[in-house]
Design a protein around this motif. Structure first.
Motif, PDB file in Angstrom:
ATOM      1  N   GLN A   1       0.859  -1.176   0.000  1.00 38.08           N
ATOM      2  CA  GLN A   1       0.000   0.000   0.000  1.00 38.08           C
ATOM      3  C   GLN A   1       0.894   1.225   0.000  1.00 38.08           C
ATOM      4  OE1 GLN A   1      -2.645   0.498   3.383  1.00 38.08           O
ATOM      5  NE2 GLN A   1      -3.971   1.892   2.230  1.00 38.08           N
ATOM      6  N   MET A   2       0.697   2.123  -0.972  1.00 38.58           N
ATOM      7  CA  MET A   2       1.613   3.249  -1.143  1.00 38.58           C
ATOM      8  C   MET A   2       0.896   4.587  -1.345  1.00 38.58           C
ATOM      9  SD  MET A   2       4.101   1.226  -3.819  1.00 38.58           S
ATOM     10  CE  MET A   2       5.206   2.609  -4.108  1.00 38.58           C
ATOM     11  N   ARG A   3      -0.427   4.553  -1.565  1.00 31.37           N
ATOM     12  CA  ARG A   3      -1.137   5.777  -1.933  1.00 31.37           C
ATOM     13  C   ARG A   3      -1.859   6.414  -0.758  1.00 31.37           C
ATOM     14  NH1 ARG A   3      -4.469   4.712  -7.328  1.00 31.37           N
ATOM     15  NH2 ARG A   3      -4.344   6.988  -7.443  1.00 31.37           N
ATOM     16  N   ASN A   4      -1.539   5.976   0.453  1.00 25.99           N
ATOM     17  CA  ASN A   4      -2.207   6.492   1.646  1.00 25.99           C
ATOM     18  C   ASN A   4      -1.402   7.572   2.353  1.00 25.99           C
ATOM     19  OD1 ASN A   4      -0.272   4.517   2.292  1.00 25.99           O
ATOM     20  ND2 ASN A   4      -1.237   4.061   4.250  1.00 25.99           N
ATOM     21  N   VAL A   5      -0.298   8.009   1.721  1.00 25.95           N
ATOM     22  CA  VAL A   5       0.527   9.079   2.296  1.00 25.95           C
ATOM     23  C   VAL A   5       0.820  10.097   1.204  1.00 25.95           C
ATOM     24  CG1 VAL A   5       1.589   7.504   3.975  1.00 25.95           C
ATOM     25  CG2 VAL A   5       2.722   7.914   1.781  1.00 25.95           C
ATOM     26  N   PRO A   6       1.188  11.332   1.553  1.00 23.86           N
ATOM     27  CA  PRO A   6       1.545  12.325   0.533  1.00 23.86           C
ATOM     28  C   PRO A   6       2.747  11.864  -0.284  1.00 23.86           C
ATOM     29  CG  PRO A   6       1.162  13.376   2.659  1.00 23.86           C
ATOM     30  CD  PRO A   6       1.176  11.896   2.916  1.00 23.86           C
TER      31      PRO A   6
ATOM     32  N   THR B   1       1.607   2.906  -6.462  1.00 22.93           N
ATOM     33  CA  THR B   1       0.444   2.048  -6.646  1.00 22.93           C
ATOM     34  C   THR B   1       0.100   1.270  -5.379  1.00 22.93           C
ATOM     35  OG1 THR B   1       1.182   1.705  -8.930  1.00 22.93           O
ATOM     36  CG2 THR B   1      -0.491   0.184  -8.119  1.00 22.93           C
ATOM     37  N   ASP B   2      -1.195   1.093  -5.117  1.00 28.77           N
ATOM     38  CA  ASP B   2      -1.672   0.079  -4.173  1.00 28.77           C
ATOM     39  C   ASP B   2      -1.951  -1.181  -4.976  1.00 28.77           C
ATOM     40  OD1 ASP B   2      -1.693   2.086  -2.250  1.00 28.77           O
ATOM     41  OD2 ASP B   2      -3.875   2.331  -2.270  1.00 28.77           O
TER      42      ASP B   2
ATOM     43  N   THR C   1       1.404  -0.561 -15.973  1.00 37.29           N
ATOM     44  CA  THR C   1       0.520  -1.307 -15.070  1.00 37.29           C
ATOM     45  C   THR C   1       0.525  -0.723 -13.674  1.00 37.29           C
ATOM     46  OG1 THR C   1       0.876  -3.350 -16.301  1.00 37.29           O
ATOM     47  CG2 THR C   1       0.066  -3.587 -14.070  1.00 37.29           C
ATOM     48  N   GLY C   2       1.697  -0.324 -13.185  1.00 42.28           N
ATOM     49  CA  GLY C   2       1.832   0.190 -11.834  1.00 42.28           C
ATOM     50  C   GLY C   2       2.869  -0.595 -11.064  1.00 42.28           C
ATOM     51  N   HIS C   3       3.318  -0.019  -9.948  1.00 41.13           N
ATOM     52  CA  HIS C   3       4.418  -0.622  -9.194  1.00 41.13           C
ATOM     53  C   HIS C   3       4.147  -0.616  -7.692  1.00 41.13           C
ATOM     54  CE1 HIS C   3       8.271  -1.950  -7.984  1.00 41.13           C
ATOM     55  NE2 HIS C   3       8.872  -0.772  -7.881  1.00 41.13           N
ATOM     56  N   PRO C   4       3.241  -1.506  -7.226  1.00 40.95           N
ATOM     57  CA  PRO C   4       3.134  -1.716  -5.777  1.00 40.95           C
ATOM     58  C   PRO C   4       4.340  -2.551  -5.356  1.00 40.95           C
ATOM     59  CG  PRO C   4       1.620  -3.174  -6.943  1.00 40.95           C
ATOM     60  CD  PRO C   4       2.336  -2.356  -7.983  1.00 40.95           C
ATOM     61  N   VAL C   5       5.310  -1.943  -4.741  1.00 41.57           N
ATOM     62  CA  VAL C   5       6.676  -2.458  -4.681  1.00 41.57           C
ATOM     63  C   VAL C   5       6.767  -3.939  -4.335  1.00 41.57           C
ATOM     64  CG1 VAL C   5       8.863  -2.242  -3.439  1.00 41.57           C
ATOM     65  CG2 VAL C   5       7.727  -0.208  -4.297  1.00 41.57           C
ATOM     66  N   GLY C   6       6.190  -4.338  -3.206  1.00 34.47           N
ATOM     67  CA  GLY C   6       6.306  -5.728  -2.787  1.00 34.47           C
ATOM     68  C   GLY C   6       5.543  -6.709  -3.642  1.00 34.47           C
ATOM     69  N   ALA C   7       4.603  -6.223  -4.432  1.00 31.49           N
ATOM     70  CA  ALA C   7       3.780  -7.103  -5.271  1.00 31.49           C
ATOM     71  C   ALA C   7       4.363  -7.324  -6.651  1.00 31.49           C
ATOM     72  CB  ALA C   7       2.367  -6.521  -5.409  1.00 31.49           C
ATOM     73  N   THR C   8       5.299  -6.488  -7.076  1.00 30.62           N
ATOM     74  CA  THR C   8       5.717  -6.499  -8.475  1.00 30.62           C
ATOM     75  C   THR C   8       6.309  -7.832  -8.916  1.00 30.62           C
ATOM     76  OG1 THR C   8       5.948  -4.109  -8.758  1.00 30.62           O
ATOM     77  CG2 THR C   8       7.419  -5.492 -10.061  1.00 30.62           C
TER      78      THR C   8
END
Length: 407
Positions: A116-121, A220-221, A354-361
């Motif tokens: 989860q990455m989009r919950n902070v500025p 990305t989330d 596609t996006g880059h939710p770091v741990g999911a990539t």
């Protein structure tokens, strides 16, 4: 031998905080949807692995293996572990699961990649992600650390070989175009004018150094889950469903290399070598050797590679051997990396599209390799794909993991 039974990917356009979701909600959704997609019951899973980089920083939550126990009562008692290797966390989790299967400890593993990455500025997200560099020692003058680091990589290519910005934008255009075909891509509905793929400061503003907005992968989330099985368990799975075992993709080879944490140390060590990042090249070749295929690209039908920035993919193109070192531009100009080209790269859209939710990539890359080699990639299917290679990088290539997947 380890088989990939399939899995599931979340919608990378989602913003979990805006939807009222916590990390645990997304985790449970991924496992539940993954089990349904692969037609398995929770009781079938014998071990669980989680790839995640920075849940403590973004969500205040560690010990993610325990989230399996929140998903279903059958997971109470399941052996689990979490794995961290920055952007390669998902791939390292896959490596750990495959090692358990190969050792004969378990026959069926569930691997969840999540971030989860989009919950902070944005500035806070950049600071959190910066902890994958040598904290307190490098890029201290940068506001956005990773755009600066890969700007330096572009500078290094320019110094050694020459580099034109239009070639980096050629990579971006391909990945955004591919992302439009992917129903889970974060950018699938984004539209750009031609000026967005130029050095126009208004349409494509500078982020750090040489890195502009269109050079960047997306914050990305997202989650991706894959289920891995031993040969015996995969045969039973196939027999129960009346399908041929050889129709199920398997991990045919893997490569895993690490390098010093410092970006400057890596580049200095490669001064007199043909490749900027020799350990990346070695991980790629290790995977091909273990898969029993040629060291060149002749045995590969498509690649899912790390494009956290366009400069990263520019590096990957020559390290994969599609061109000689420093000549990645030739593959871009020839259309070799596009759909229908000699070696389609990131048919999913990659981290840019596609996006880059770091741990999911890393888990997402493996899932996309499974989709391609099982003919289930839909609108972004590479025709006739039988063998796909992944290339997943953590930090400034501090950790590199590559898989070769095929039937």
């Amino acid at each position: 031998m380890v088989y990939v039974l399939g899995g599931w990917q979340s919608d990378f356009a989602a913003n979990w905080a805006r939807e009222g979701k916590e990390l645990a909600d997304a985790f449970a959704e991924a496992v539940g949807q993954g089990l349904a997609a692969v037609d398995l019951d929770p009781e079938d899973v014998e071990t669980g692995h989680v790839g995640n980089f920075a849940a403590e920083l973004f969500a205040g939550q560690g010990l993610l293996g325990g989230m399996f126990g929140l998903v279903h009562p059958a997971f109470d008692g399941l052996p689990t572990a979490r794995h961290e290797a920055a952007c390669a966390s998902g791939s390292v989790a896959v490596l750990a699961a495959t090692a358990e299967i190969e050792a004969g400890r378990y026959d069926l593993a569930c691997v969840v990649g999540i971030e989860q990455m989009r919950n902070v500025p944005g500035q806070k997200a950049a600071e959190n992600l910066g902890s994958a560099a040598w904290a307190g020692h490098e890029f201290q003058d940068a506001r956005f650390l990773w755009p600066r680091a890969f700007s330096d990589l572009a500078d290094e290519y320019d110094r050694r070989y020459g580099l034109r910005y239009e070639h980096l934008m050629g990579i971006a255009e391909v990945n955004f175009a591919n992302g439009r075909r992917n129903p889970n891509a974060q950018t699938r509905s984004w539209n750009f004018g031609p000026e967005a793929f130029t050095a126009d400061d208004a349409a494509n503003p500078v982020v750090e150094g040489r890195t502009r907005k269109q050079d960047c992968g997306q914050v990305t989330d997202g989650t991706a889950v894959v289920f891995l099985a031993s040969a015996a368990r995969a045969k039973a799975y196939a027999d129960e469903r009346g399908i041929a075992l050889d129709s199920i993709p398997r991990i045919k080879g893997w490569g895993h290399r690490s390098a010093p944490l410092s970006y400057a140390r890596k580049v200095e060590a490669s001064r007199d070598e043909p490749y900027v990042f020799p350990q990346v090249r070695r991980a790629i070749l290790d995977a091909r050797a273990r898969a029993g295929i040629a060291p060149d690209v002749s045995g590969i039908d498509a690649v899912e590679t790390h494009d956290c920035f366009t400069a990263t993919e520019y590096m990957a193109i020559d390290h994969l051997g599609l061109t000689a070192p420093g000549e990645s531009w030739k593959a871009i100009e020839a259309g070799d990396i596009a759909m229908g080209g000699k070696l389609p790269i990131n048919p999913s859209g990659g981290l840019i599209g596609t996006g880059h939710p770091v741990g999911a990539t890393g888990a997402r890359m493996l899932l996309d390799a499974w989709k391609q080699t099982s003919g289930q990639a839909g609108d972004y299917q590479v025709e006739g794909a039988r063998t796909v290679q992944t290339l997943n990088i953590g930090g400034s290539t501090t950790t590199t993991v590559s898989f070769v997947v095929g039937t």
